[in-house]
Motif scaffolding. Sequence first.
Motif, PDB file in Angstrom:
ATOM      1  N   VAL A  57       8.211   1.342 -43.425  1.00 53.80           N
ATOM      2  CA  VAL A  57       6.519   1.591 -43.354  1.00 53.80           C
ATOM      3  C   VAL A  57       6.212   2.636 -44.739  1.00 53.80           C
ATOM      4  O   VAL A  57       5.103   2.498 -44.924  1.00 53.80           O
ATOM      5  N   ALA A  58       7.199   3.383 -45.862  1.00 49.32           N
ATOM      6  CA  ALA A  58       6.711   4.453 -47.218  1.00 49.32           C
ATOM      7  C   ALA A  58       6.458   3.191 -48.047  1.00 49.32           C
ATOM      8  O   ALA A  58       5.682   3.948 -48.192  1.00 49.32           O
ATOM      9  N   GLU A  59       7.054   1.771 -47.855  1.00 48.06           N
ATOM     10  CA  GLU A  59       6.285   1.126 -49.062  1.00 48.06           C
ATOM     11  C   GLU A  59       5.395   0.397 -48.435  1.00 48.06           C
ATOM     12  O   GLU A  59       5.416  -0.562 -49.254  1.00 48.06           O
ATOM     13  N   ASP A  60       5.291   0.065 -47.611  1.00 48.06           N
ATOM     14  CA  ASP A  60       4.374  -1.009 -46.997  1.00 48.06           C
ATOM     15  C   ASP A  60       2.265  -0.634 -47.324  1.00 48.06           C
ATOM     16  O   ASP A  60       2.354   0.480 -46.310  1.00 48.06           O
ATOM     17  N   GLU A  61       1.916  -1.562 -47.240  1.00 44.04           N
ATOM     18  CA  GLU A  61       0.555  -0.926 -48.165  1.00 44.04           C
ATOM     19  C   GLU A  61      -0.294  -0.398 -46.667  1.00 44.04           C
ATOM     20  O   GLU A  61      -1.238   0.248 -47.072  1.00 44.04           O
ATOM     21  N   ASN A  62      -0.017  -1.598 -46.048  1.00 39.42           N
ATOM     22  CA  ASN A  62      -1.022  -1.905 -44.979  1.00 39.42           C
ATOM     23  C   ASN A  62      -0.310  -1.138 -44.008  1.00 39.42           C
ATOM     24  O   ASN A  62      -1.181  -0.163 -42.937  1.00 39.42           O
ATOM     25  N   PHE A  63       0.820  -0.314 -43.494  1.00 40.01           N
ATOM     26  CA  PHE A  63       1.229   0.133 -42.717  1.00 40.01           C
ATOM     27  C   PHE A  63       0.937   2.131 -42.806  1.00 40.01           C
ATOM     28  O   PHE A  63       2.021   2.589 -42.412  1.00 40.01           O
ATOM     29  N   PHE A  64       1.684   2.671 -44.596  1.00 35.44           N
ATOM     30  CA  PHE A  64       2.252   3.611 -45.009  1.00 35.44           C
ATOM     31  C   PHE A  64       1.317   4.631 -44.398  1.00 35.44           C
ATOM     32  O   PHE A  64       1.815   5.492 -44.193  1.00 35.44           O
ATOM     33  N   ASN A  65       0.059   4.903 -43.749  1.00 34.47           N
ATOM     34  CA  ASN A  65      -0.693   5.824 -43.721  1.00 34.47           C
ATOM     35  C   ASN A  65      -0.974   4.775 -41.947  1.00 34.47           C
ATOM     36  O   ASN A  65      -1.937   6.034 -41.523  1.00 34.47           O
ATOM     37  N   HIS A  66      -0.437   4.061 -41.319  1.00 32.33           N
ATOM     38  CA  HIS A  66      -1.113   3.566 -39.821  1.00 32.33           C
ATOM     39  C   HIS A  66      -0.506   5.311 -38.892  1.00 32.33           C
ATOM     40  O   HIS A  66       1.066   5.416 -39.724  1.00 32.33           O
ATOM     41  N   HIS A  67      -0.957   5.423 -37.818  1.00 37.76           N
ATOM     42  CA  HIS A  67      -0.805   6.541 -37.173  1.00 37.76           C
ATOM     43  C   HIS A  67       0.719   5.792 -35.856  1.00 37.76           C
ATOM     44  O   HIS A  67       1.246   6.902 -35.769  1.00 37.76           O
ATOM     45  N   THR A  68       0.368   4.270 -36.321  1.00 39.05           N
ATOM     46  CA  THR A  68       1.597   4.727 -34.703  1.00 39.05           C
ATOM     47  C   THR A  68       3.330   4.814 -35.467  1.00 39.05           C
ATOM     48  O   THR A  68       3.912   5.508 -34.927  1.00 39.05           O
ATOM     49  N   PRO A  69       3.318   4.377 -36.395  1.00 40.04           N
ATOM     50  CA  PRO A  69       4.613   4.790 -37.523  1.00 40.04           C
ATOM     51  C   PRO A  69       5.196   6.553 -37.256  1.00 40.04           C
ATOM     52  O   PRO A  69       6.333   6.845 -36.723  1.00 40.04           O
ATOM     53  N   ALA A  70       3.970   6.869 -37.666  1.00 39.88           N
ATOM     54  CA  ALA A  70       4.131   8.342 -37.470  1.00 39.88           C
ATOM     55  C   ALA A  70       4.104   9.116 -36.548  1.00 39.88           C
ATOM     56  O   ALA A  70       4.780   9.620 -36.066  1.00 39.88           O
ATOM     57  N   MET A  71       3.934   8.283 -35.394  1.00 37.31           N
ATOM     58  CA  MET A  71       3.817   8.920 -33.650  1.00 37.31           C
ATOM     59  C   MET A  71       4.968   8.658 -33.191  1.00 37.31           C
ATOM     60  O   MET A  71       5.468   9.331 -32.912  1.00 37.31           O
ATOM     61  N   TYR A  72       5.720   7.525 -33.408  1.00 31.07           N
ATOM     62  CA  TYR A  72       6.865   6.932 -33.015  1.00 31.07           C
ATOM     63  C   TYR A  72       7.843   7.306 -33.570  1.00 31.07           C
ATOM     64  O   TYR A  72       8.929   6.929 -33.387  1.00 31.07           O
ATOM     65  N   GLY A  73       7.117   8.203 -35.245  1.00 34.86           N
ATOM     66  CA  GLY A  73       8.703   7.728 -35.248  1.00 34.86           C
ATOM     67  C   GLY A  73      10.081   6.605 -35.962  1.00 34.86           C
ATOM     68  O   GLY A  73      11.100   6.417 -36.172  1.00 34.86           O
ATOM     69  N   PHE A  74       9.237   5.399 -37.322  1.00 35.75           N
ATOM     70  CA  PHE A  74      10.036   4.574 -37.069  1.00 35.75           C
ATOM     71  C   PHE A  74       9.800   3.884 -37.807  1.00 35.75           C
ATOM     72  O   PHE A  74       8.626   4.022 -38.722  1.00 35.75           O
ATOM     73  N   GLN A  75      10.918   3.576 -39.415  1.00 32.81           N
ATOM     74  CA  GLN A  75      10.714   2.677 -40.894  1.00 32.81           C
ATOM     75  C   GLN A  75      10.398   1.404 -40.499  1.00 32.81           C
ATOM     76  O   GLN A  75       9.789   0.705 -41.160  1.00 32.81           O
ATOM     77  N   SER A  76      11.207   0.474 -39.685  1.00 36.30           N
ATOM     78  CA  SER A  76      11.185  -0.659 -39.721  1.00 36.30           C
ATOM     79  C   SER A  76      10.853  -1.421 -38.816  1.00 36.30           C
ATOM     80  O   SER A  76      11.052  -0.556 -37.560  1.00 36.30           O
ATOM     81  N   TYR A  77       9.809  -2.800 -38.684  1.00 39.38           N
ATOM     82  CA  TYR A  77       9.185  -2.711 -37.508  1.00 39.38           C
ATOM     83  C   TYR A  77       8.862  -4.290 -37.532  1.00 39.38           C
ATOM     84  O   TYR A  77       8.793  -4.547 -38.408  1.00 39.38           O
ATOM     85  N   ILE A  78       8.998  -5.063 -36.382  1.00 36.50           N
ATOM     86  CA  ILE A  78       8.934  -6.891 -36.268  1.00 36.50           C
ATOM     87  C   ILE A  78       8.274  -6.971 -35.059  1.00 36.50           C
ATOM     88  O   ILE A  78       8.522  -5.872 -33.963  1.00 36.50           O
ATOM     89  N   SER A  79       7.174  -7.306 -34.823  1.00 31.41           N
ATOM     90  CA  SER A  79       6.686  -7.836 -33.139  1.00 31.41           C
ATOM     91  C   SER A  79       6.352  -9.195 -33.374  1.00 31.41           C
ATOM     92  O   SER A  79       5.293  -9.349 -34.361  1.00 31.41           O
TER      93      SER A  79
END
Length: 395
Positions: free
Chosen positions: A88-110
């Motif tokens: 998340v910290a290096e992803d230009e689309n999601f580094f400021n996204h509210h969902t990773p910040a709220m749930y505390g994850f760095q890697s994600y796949i869906s």
Amino acid sequence: MTNLEAGIQADIDAISSISIIPKLLEVICRSTGMGFAAIARVTDEKWVVCSVRDEIEFGLKPGGELKLETTICHEIRQSGNRVIIDNVAEDENFFNHHTPAMYGFQSYISIPIIRKDGSFFGTLCAIDPKPAHLNRVEIVEMFNLFTELISFHLNAVEELAKTASILKEERKTAELREQFIAILGHDLLNPVAAVMNVAQLMLRMPLDDRMTRLANIVQDSSYRMRALIENILDFARGRLGEGITLNCNDDEPIEKILNQVITELRVVWPDCIIETAFDLDAPVYGDGKRIAQLFSNLLGNAITHGEKNTPIIVNASSSDDAFKLSVTNFGSQIPAEAMSRLFQPFSRGEVKPGQQGLGLGLFIASEIATAHGGSLEVVSTAKETCFTFTMPVRK
């Protein structure tokens, strides 16, 4: 419980009924190194976990919910596109996204799960508080394969449920058929037999011409009613899977049986000419009552469709190998299109005035022939039509 809640609960139950799901989620965690994997049902109102493997104590269990707007799956449902985040910290689309910040994850796949009818079910997703190398062909292909597998199983569960519902309805229908048969067998046949007996008694009394004609009409009609009811009974039993039942004996008095049928029909149609030729030297193993029913159907059909003032020819013979019975009537040829469906139920061909019926007589006759291990065949020319029943004389 609302319809939406009931539907979601049904989806949770469907996923839980798929035995491979726990192993599938375990494989995801082992292959990706991630601690949380889940199947989520995502609607336009809710995000609900259907199945989960939680090694990071995220805290969700089947039936657990997250607020829809706080999830990335909500965006996936709207776009239909997968989302893969290695870090998340290096992803230009999601580094400021509210969902990773709220749930505390760095890697994600869906990855979206699409039903066989094209509708959106939800997502197969995984998260972890540490970065992970997810954007690889083998990982993406694995998730694609698993979502297709889930979709396939969901469809199978739905089809199984539909089949179970159909079987339940069929059982109810079978019960109604059995009741129908009982009603026909008792409540209808008995009154018809009483009417037939009254008509026969009337014909033995000194009556004027008008009353004699009326008594003959009653007798004729009651005979046809009895034949129709018996045919319907056999047809209904056949549809229930019982088929034509036989009570066979080693040496049926075939000639006596055939003459009894002829006598009965001559009472109903006294003007009909029936010529017979019997050569019945060898004993016949079969069900005499059923053979009489077959013969009655064939003879009644010949009388009904044969040309008036012409004889009906009945030939019967038995040898060491076979019993053969043929009924021939003179008249017009059966049309070619009718011949192919002559022994099918409710198939009547061309019906002339006064030739009422359900089209079951020849079907029942054919079934009786088959039950005896024999056959019923027909040959029709411009001059005459001949039905021939052939069966083995031994077991």
